[in-house]
Design an enzyme around this catalytic site. Structure first.
Site, PDB file in Angstrom:
ATOM      1  N   ARG A   7      65.712  25.396  25.465  1.00 50.40           N
ATOM      2  CA  ARG A   7      67.054  25.176  26.033  1.00 50.40           C
ATOM      3  C   ARG A   7      67.336  23.688  26.284  1.00 50.40           C
ATOM      4  O   ARG A   7      67.986  23.321  27.266  1.00 50.40           O
ATOM      5  CB  ARG A   7      67.253  25.941  27.339  1.00 50.40           C
ATOM      6  CG  ARG A   7      67.136  27.434  27.215  1.00 50.40           C
ATOM      7  CD  ARG A   7      68.253  28.052  26.363  1.00 50.40           C
ATOM      8  NE  ARG A   7      68.157  29.490  26.415  1.00 50.40           N
ATOM      9  CZ  ARG A   7      67.388  30.220  25.591  1.00 50.40           C
ATOM     10  NH1 ARG A   7      66.676  29.637  24.643  1.00 50.40           N
ATOM     11  NH2 ARG A   7      67.334  31.532  25.705  1.00 50.40           N
ATOM     12  N   SER A  50      72.557  33.865  31.075  1.00 54.09           N
ATOM     13  CA  SER A  50      71.410  33.606  31.962  1.00 54.09           C
ATOM     14  C   SER A  50      71.739  32.417  32.859  1.00 54.09           C
ATOM     15  O   SER A  50      72.103  31.351  32.355  1.00 54.09           O
ATOM     16  CB  SER A  50      70.167  33.266  31.149  1.00 54.09           C
ATOM     17  OG  SER A  50      69.893  34.312  30.259  1.00 54.09           O
ATOM     18  N   GLU A  76      70.626  26.956  34.237  1.00 55.80           N
ATOM     19  CA  GLU A  76      70.875  26.728  32.804  1.00 55.80           C
ATOM     20  C   GLU A  76      72.293  26.201  32.529  1.00 55.80           C
ATOM     21  O   GLU A  76      72.443  25.203  31.836  1.00 55.80           O
ATOM     22  CB  GLU A  76      70.617  28.012  32.008  1.00 55.80           C
ATOM     23  CG  GLU A  76      70.709  27.776  30.519  1.00 55.80           C
ATOM     24  CD  GLU A  76      70.601  29.042  29.692  1.00 55.80           C
ATOM     25  OE1 GLU A  76      69.585  29.741  29.783  1.00 55.80           O
ATOM     26  OE2 GLU A  76      71.551  29.314  28.936  1.00 55.80           O
TER      27      GLU A  76
HETATM   28  C1  LIG Z   1      77.151  36.665  27.994  1.00 50.74           C
HETATM   29  C2  LIG Z   1      76.451  35.403  27.591  1.00 50.74           C
HETATM   30  C3  LIG Z   1      75.258  35.463  26.888  1.00 50.74           C
HETATM   31  C4  LIG Z   1      74.601  34.307  26.505  1.00 50.74           C
HETATM   32  N1  LIG Z   1      73.429  34.417  25.809  1.00 50.74           N
HETATM   33  C5  LIG Z   1      72.765  33.314  25.412  1.00 50.74           C
HETATM   34  C6  LIG Z   1      71.548  33.419  24.668  1.00 50.74           C
HETATM   35  O1  LIG Z   1      71.084  34.516  24.348  1.00 50.74           O
HETATM   36  N2  LIG Z   1      70.918  32.269  24.323  1.00 50.74           N
HETATM   37  C7  LIG Z   1      71.414  31.036  24.627  1.00 50.74           C
HETATM   38  O2  LIG Z   1      70.782  30.037  24.260  1.00 50.74           O
HETATM   39  N3  LIG Z   1      72.567  30.906  25.321  1.00 50.74           N
HETATM   40  C8  LIG Z   1      73.248  32.001  25.716  1.00 50.74           C
HETATM   41  N4  LIG Z   1      74.419  31.877  26.432  1.00 50.74           N
HETATM   42  C9  LIG Z   1      74.919  30.539  26.770  1.00 50.74           C
HETATM   43  C10 LIG Z   1      75.989  30.007  25.772  1.00 50.74           C
HETATM   44  O3  LIG Z   1      76.498  31.041  24.983  1.00 50.74           O
HETATM   45  C11 LIG Z   1      75.422  28.912  24.866  1.00 50.74           C
HETATM   46  O4  LIG Z   1      74.865  27.871  25.624  1.00 50.74           O
HETATM   47  C12 LIG Z   1      76.515  28.333  23.933  1.00 50.74           C
HETATM   48  O5  LIG Z   1      75.908  27.501  22.975  1.00 50.74           O
HETATM   49  C13 LIG Z   1      77.591  27.568  24.685  1.00 50.74           C
HETATM   50  O6  LIG Z   1      78.638  27.303  23.771  1.00 50.74           O
HETATM   51  P1  LIG Z   1      80.075  26.862  24.265  1.00 50.74           P
HETATM   52  O7  LIG Z   1      80.856  26.500  23.046  1.00 50.74           O
HETATM   53  O8  LIG Z   1      80.654  27.898  25.123  1.00 50.74           O
HETATM   54  O9  LIG Z   1      79.735  25.536  25.083  1.00 50.74           O
HETATM   55  P2  LIG Z   1      80.285  25.108  26.533  1.00 50.74           P
HETATM   56  O10 LIG Z   1      79.814  26.097  27.528  1.00 50.74           O
HETATM   57  O11 LIG Z   1      81.733  24.826  26.480  1.00 50.74           O
HETATM   58  O12 LIG Z   1      79.490  23.745  26.753  1.00 50.74           O
HETATM   59  C14 LIG Z   1      78.116  23.769  27.049  1.00 50.74           C
HETATM   60  C15 LIG Z   1      77.591  22.325  27.009  1.00 50.74           C
HETATM   61  O13 LIG Z   1      77.624  21.869  25.655  1.00 50.74           O
HETATM   62  C16 LIG Z   1      78.352  20.648  25.574  1.00 50.74           C
HETATM   63  N5  LIG Z   1      79.081  20.682  24.314  1.00 50.74           N
HETATM   64  C17 LIG Z   1      79.885  21.695  23.884  1.00 50.74           C
HETATM   65  N6  LIG Z   1      80.378  21.383  22.665  1.00 50.74           N
HETATM   66  C18 LIG Z   1      79.890  20.151  22.357  1.00 50.74           C
HETATM   67  C19 LIG Z   1      80.043  19.278  21.239  1.00 50.74           C
HETATM   68  N7  LIG Z   1      80.798  19.611  20.181  1.00 50.74           N
HETATM   69  N8  LIG Z   1      79.418  18.087  21.269  1.00 50.74           N
HETATM   70  C20 LIG Z   1      78.645  17.736  22.334  1.00 50.74           C
HETATM   71  N9  LIG Z   1      78.455  18.514  23.410  1.00 50.74           N
HETATM   72  C21 LIG Z   1      79.065  19.707  23.410  1.00 50.74           C
HETATM   73  C22 LIG Z   1      79.279  20.647  26.776  1.00 50.74           C
HETATM   74  O14 LIG Z   1      79.621  19.326  27.147  1.00 50.74           O
HETATM   75  C23 LIG Z   1      78.437  21.325  27.824  1.00 50.74           C
HETATM   76  O15 LIG Z   1      77.581  20.378  28.429  1.00 50.74           O
HETATM   77  C24 LIG Z   1      75.123  33.029  26.836  1.00 50.74           C
HETATM   78  C25 LIG Z   1      76.336  32.962  27.543  1.00 50.74           C
HETATM   79  C26 LIG Z   1      76.999  34.127  27.910  1.00 50.74           C
HETATM   80  C27 LIG Z   1      78.300  34.038  28.641  1.00 50.74           C
END
Ligand SMILES: Cc1cc2nc3c(=O)[nH]c(=O)nc-3n(C[C@H](O)[C@H](O)[C@H](O)COP(=O)(O)OP(=O)(O)OC[C@H]3O[C@@H](n4cnc5c(N)ncnc54)[C@H](O)[C@@H]3O)c2cc1C
Length: 347
Positions: free
Chosen positions: A173, A247, A342
């Site tokens: 992570r 998580s 996380e």
């Molecule tokens: C129901 C649920 C289940 C999940 N299951 C998992 C799982 O199984 N495994 C897992 O690893 N994660 C999981 N996650 C967490 C999440 O889905 C991941 O971390 C995902 O990659 C976040 O993507 P996002 O576009 O929503 O990013 P955001 O939440 O919008 O941003 C997260 C971070 O990434 C940065 N960021 C976003 N886009 C960019 C970019 N283009 N350039 C630079 N920085 C950027 C942001 O600044 C922020 O710090 C889960 C979340 C939920 C709600």
């Protein structure tokens, strides 16, 4: 004198944008200015016009965020689209995706082609651009195992650069984008290397139970994807129905000595041996500390999956922070183990 070509692409810009529906915990907040560039050109134009002194935030689909208050300055949410095969050899295909692509659309498309590598990462919410940020992982697979390179733009110079997978400093992570280079780069696209002949990883619990008795030739990426989706839907609350950010804590890694000592005190401790110690299941620790299904005001730890913090409605970030602190304190008092959050705190 030759004229510079006009920039391609476009930028949607909204002042005082409501972010409530742009974060899956549904925390109320506003962005002073939200911009959604569709191309690298459009992104560099937004950066060029920005006052370098103003704060800059990047968000994807907000599925891993705790937004604590309104975001000043500029918030970028990339709308760079597109996924395509970029090359192939006898055994592999290389696939590129824009940062704005919905992650599970990419998984779905590659699995449909019969390419193997992403099926265990099915149904993880969010964008392709955010995937390298915390090296998304699930069911025994991490993005780092298939990531060929990341394309980034430097927020100060707008210079485009590429980092090979091994240069991204991936760990559990974590990546350089989340740690030492935090805030320095915007991830604009990713390239993945996938297998033409499936070699599915079904070593993880629920996949082993379903596929463990089959030979590799009889396990298709599509079947693994289908099973991963079914398991996830049975265990994890859908953020569209019950707001959450997945998580809420990382699985803590403790020393082997600490793990052994805990095993003596708690015979059913859920622990996995690692190269650098013992990884404990944070969900188990939280459940044992009495927080599974328990509420504190409008927020609580989910009744089926204690690791997921849920917003039952109208919660503020202060509610989330208070619950997280209470859970962390109880786990520390019960097990002497420190939990690390996380989701990313903004601002
Ligand atoms: C129901 C649920 C289940 C999940 N299951 C998992 C799982 O199984 N495994 C897992 O690893 N994660 C999981 N996650 C967490 C999440 O889905 C991941 O971390 C995902 O990659 C976040 O993507 P996002 O576009 O929503 O990013 P955001 O939440 O919008 O941003 C997260 C971070 O990434 C940065 N960021 C976003 N886009 C960019 C970019 N283009 N350039 C630079 N920085 C950027 C942001 O600044 C922020 O710090 C889960 C979340 C939920 C709600």
């Amino acid at each position: 004198m030759s004229q510079a070509a006009p920039p391609t692409g476009s930028v949607d810009q909204i002042c005082d944008a409501d972010l409530t529906s742009l974060n899956t915990l549904r925390l109320p907040a506003r962005a002073h200015r939200l911009a959604r560039p569709t191309t690298l050109d459009a992104l560099s134009q937004v950066l060029a016009e920005r006052n370098p002194a103003e704060p800059l935030f990047v968000i994807g689909e907000g599925s891993n965020l705790v937004i604590r208050s309104d975001l000043p300055g500029l918030t970028l949410s990339l709308a760079i689209d597109g996924m395509a095969q970029v090359k192939e050899d006898d055994t592999h295909v290389w696939v590129a995706a824009g940062a704005g692509v919905h992650w599970d659309d990419l998984v779905d498309w590659t699995v449909e082609q019969g390419w193997q590598g992403l099926e265990n990462l099915s149904l993880i919410p969010g964008t392709a651009g955010a995937a390298p940020f915390q090296n998304i992982g699930a069911y025994g697979v991490e993005l780092s195992q298939v990531l060929e390179q990341v394309t980034v733009m430097d927020v100060v110079t707008a210079q485009v650069d590429h980092f090979a997978g091994h240069e991204c400093e991936f760990s559990y992570r974590d990546s350089r984008f989340k740690s030492r280079d935090r805030g320095r780069y915007i991830i604009t696209g990713i390239e993945l290397r996938l297998n033409k002949t499936p070699q599915c990883n079904v070593s993880y619990g629920p996949l082993k139970a379903r596929f463990g008795h089959l030979s590799q030739a009889d396990i298709s990426p599509a079947a693994v994807r289908e099973h991963v989706i079914a398991v996830r839907q049975s265990k994890l609350p859908d953020p569209a129905v019950l707001a959450n950010a997945g998580s809420f804590f990382k699985n803590p890694v403790v020393t082997k000595e600490q793990g052994d000592a805990l095993k003596v005190r708690f015979a059913d401790l859920v622990a996995y041996a690692q190269a650098d110690g013992v990884k404990l299941a944070a969900g188990w620790l939280i459940e044992q500390a009495g927080w599974k299904g328990k509420r504190l005001g409008p927020v609580g730890m989910h009744s089926e999956q204690a690791l997921v913090l849920v917003n039952h409605g109208a919660a503020t970030s202060a509610d989330v922070v208070a619950l997280a602190e209470a859970v962390r304190a109880d786990v520390q008092a019960t097990f002497g183990v420190s939990l690390e959050q996380e989701p990313v705190l903004l601002p």
